[in-house]
Design a protein around this motif. Structure first.
Motif, short mmCIF file in Angstrom:
data_model
loop_
_atom_site.label_atom_id
_atom_site.label_comp_id
_atom_site.label_asym_id
_atom_site.label_seq_id
_atom_site.Cartn_x
_atom_site.Cartn_y
_atom_site.Cartn_z
N GLU A 41 0.89 -1.43 0.21
CA GLU A 41 0.12 -0.18 -0.02
C GLU A 41 0.84 1.20 0.24
O GLU A 41 0.36 2.35 -0.20
CB GLU A 41 -1.22 -0.18 1.27
N HIS A 42 2.13 1.27 0.18
CA HIS A 42 2.88 2.42 0.12
C HIS A 42 4.00 2.56 -0.89
O HIS A 42 5.09 3.31 -0.79
CB HIS A 42 3.64 2.63 1.71
N GLY A 43 3.81 1.85 -1.86
CA GLY A 43 4.89 1.75 -2.96
C GLY A 43 5.11 3.15 -3.64
O GLY A 43 6.29 3.32 -3.82
N ASP A 44 4.15 4.00 -4.00
CA ASP A 44 4.61 5.11 -4.60
C ASP A 44 5.23 6.11 -3.73
O ASP A 44 6.22 6.62 -4.25
CB ASP A 44 3.24 5.84 -5.10
N ALA A 45 4.85 6.05 -2.57
CA ALA A 45 5.45 6.99 -1.46
C ALA A 45 6.90 6.62 -1.01
O ALA A 45 7.87 7.40 -0.90
CB ALA A 45 4.65 7.07 -0.19
N LEU A 46 7.08 5.10 -1.01
CA LEU A 46 8.41 4.68 -0.86
C LEU A 46 9.38 4.91 -1.91
O LEU A 46 10.36 5.33 -1.79
CB LEU A 46 8.45 3.30 -0.48
N THR A 47 8.84 4.78 -2.95
CA THR A 47 9.60 5.06 -4.20
C THR A 47 9.96 6.59 -4.27
O THR A 47 11.17 7.00 -4.56
CB THR A 47 8.78 4.82 -5.54
N ASP A 48 9.29 7.39 -3.98
CA ASP A 48 9.50 9.01 -3.85
C ASP A 48 10.49 9.16 -2.71
O ASP A 48 11.61 10.06 -3.15
CB ASP A 48 8.31 9.82 -3.58
N VAL A 49 10.66 8.50 -1.74
CA VAL A 49 11.58 8.88 -0.86
C VAL A 49 12.83 8.29 -1.32
O VAL A 49 13.92 8.77 -1.13
CB VAL A 49 11.37 8.17 0.51
N LEU A 50 13.11 6.87 -2.02
CA LEU A 50 14.12 6.30 -2.37
C LEU A 50 14.90 7.35 -3.37
O LEU A 50 15.82 7.45 -3.71
CB LEU A 50 13.99 4.90 -2.88
N VAL A 51 13.85 7.68 -4.45
CA VAL A 51 14.47 8.62 -5.55
C VAL A 51 14.96 10.07 -5.02
O VAL A 51 16.12 10.24 -5.58
CB VAL A 51 13.25 8.64 -6.63
N GLY A 52 14.39 10.14 -4.10
CA GLY A 52 15.04 11.51 -3.32
C GLY A 52 16.28 11.50 -2.58
O GLY A 52 16.88 12.49 -2.62
N MET A 53 16.66 10.22 -2.38
CA MET A 53 17.93 10.26 -1.68
C MET A 53 19.08 10.71 -2.64
O MET A 53 19.10 10.51 -3.74
CB MET A 53 18.36 8.74 -1.38
N ASP A 54 20.09 11.11 -1.97
CA ASP A 54 21.39 11.28 -2.74
C ASP A 54 21.93 10.36 -3.41
O ASP A 54 22.07 9.13 -2.98
CB ASP A 54 22.47 11.82 -1.55
N GLY A 55 22.44 10.43 -4.83
CA GLY A 55 22.71 9.71 -5.63
C GLY A 55 24.02 9.01 -5.16
O GLY A 55 24.34 7.98 -5.74
N ASP A 56 24.73 9.81 -4.49
CA ASP A 56 26.24 9.12 -4.06
C ASP A 56 26.21 8.38 -2.83
O ASP A 56 26.98 8.07 -2.20
CB ASP A 56 27.08 10.24 -3.97
N ASP A 57 24.72 8.27 -2.16
CA ASP A 57 24.48 7.47 -0.92
C ASP A 57 25.07 6.13 -1.05
O ASP A 57 24.54 5.40 -1.89
CB ASP A 57 22.98 7.64 -0.54
N GLN A 58 25.96 5.97 0.14
CA GLN A 58 26.45 4.51 -0.19
C GLN A 58 25.95 3.68 1.00
O GLN A 58 26.48 2.56 1.32
CB GLN A 58 27.92 4.30 0.23
N SER A 59 24.82 4.09 1.65
CA SER A 59 24.17 3.32 2.65
C SER A 59 23.54 2.07 2.35
O SER A 59 23.35 1.76 1.04
CB SER A 59 23.20 4.08 3.35
N ASN A 60 22.88 1.32 3.16
CA ASN A 60 22.32 0.10 2.77
C ASN A 60 20.82 0.69 2.06
O ASN A 60 20.81 -0.22 0.77
CB ASN A 60 22.02 -0.83 3.92
N ILE A 61 20.39 1.21 2.53
CA ILE A 61 18.93 1.71 1.89
C ILE A 61 19.30 2.48 0.62
O ILE A 61 18.43 2.53 -0.36
CB ILE A 61 18.09 2.60 2.86
N GLY A 62 20.43 3.52 0.59
CA GLY A 62 20.70 4.04 -0.58
C GLY A 62 21.12 2.82 -1.85
O GLY A 62 20.85 3.38 -3.19
N ARG A 63 21.18 1.61 -1.55
CA ARG A 63 21.47 0.74 -2.79
C ARG A 63 20.30 0.21 -3.17
O ARG A 63 20.37 -0.71 -4.32
CB ARG A 63 22.40 -0.31 -2.22
N VAL A 64 19.20 0.40 -2.54
CA VAL A 64 17.92 0.00 -3.06
C VAL A 64 17.59 0.49 -4.23
O VAL A 64 17.50 1.62 -4.74
CB VAL A 64 16.78 -0.04 -2.21
N ASP A 65 17.37 -0.30 -5.61
CA ASP A 65 16.87 0.07 -6.94
C ASP A 65 15.22 0.25 -6.98
O ASP A 65 14.62 -0.85 -6.74
CB ASP A 65 17.25 -0.80 -7.91
#
Length: 114
Positions: free
Chosen positions: A32-56
């Motif tokens: 139920e939260h797919g679009d909102a989660l995608t928005d958060v992930l896409v908004g992350m810094d592109g150079d983010d090397q965190s675990n969550i930052g690696r989610v495609d």
């Protein structure tokens, strides 16, 4: 423009990355939260090397229980990036599944992106 969202699935063991055949290992799914989660992930810094930052957000990503535990430490920072209640709800849902995965030996959290 986001057209599809990231869905989350907690599996008892490494799932077969095939939607129909992975149902036998499914413990819990969050859809139920797919679009909102995608928005958060896409908004992350592109150079983010965190675990969550690696989610495609447009492909599939798997976390095992150790990766889920490490990603849990990143949730407070992710919550600070949320711009509305739907994004906050998505990250809180993600946090719950990361916790479940980290506490379930042999489990995997599947980020099903499109």
């Amino acid at each position: 423009m986001i057209t599809m969202g990231v869905e989350l699935e907690l599996h008892a063991k490494r799932p077969i990355l095939d939607w129909g055949r992975s149902r036998t290992t499914l413990i819990h799914g969050s859809y139920e939260h797919g679009d909102a989660l995608t928005d958060v992930l896409v908004g992350m810094d592109g150079d983010d090397q965190s675990n969550i930052g690696r989610v495609d957000p447009y492909g599939d990503t798997l976390f095992n229980e150790q990766q889920a535990e490490a990603a849990l430490r990143e949730v407070p920072g992710l919550l600070q990036q949320c711009s509305d209640q739907s994004q906050t709800a998505a990250v809180l849902d993600l946090m719950g599944l990361l916790q479940s995965c980290s506490q379930t030996p042999g489990s995997y959290l599947w980020f099903v992106g499109d």
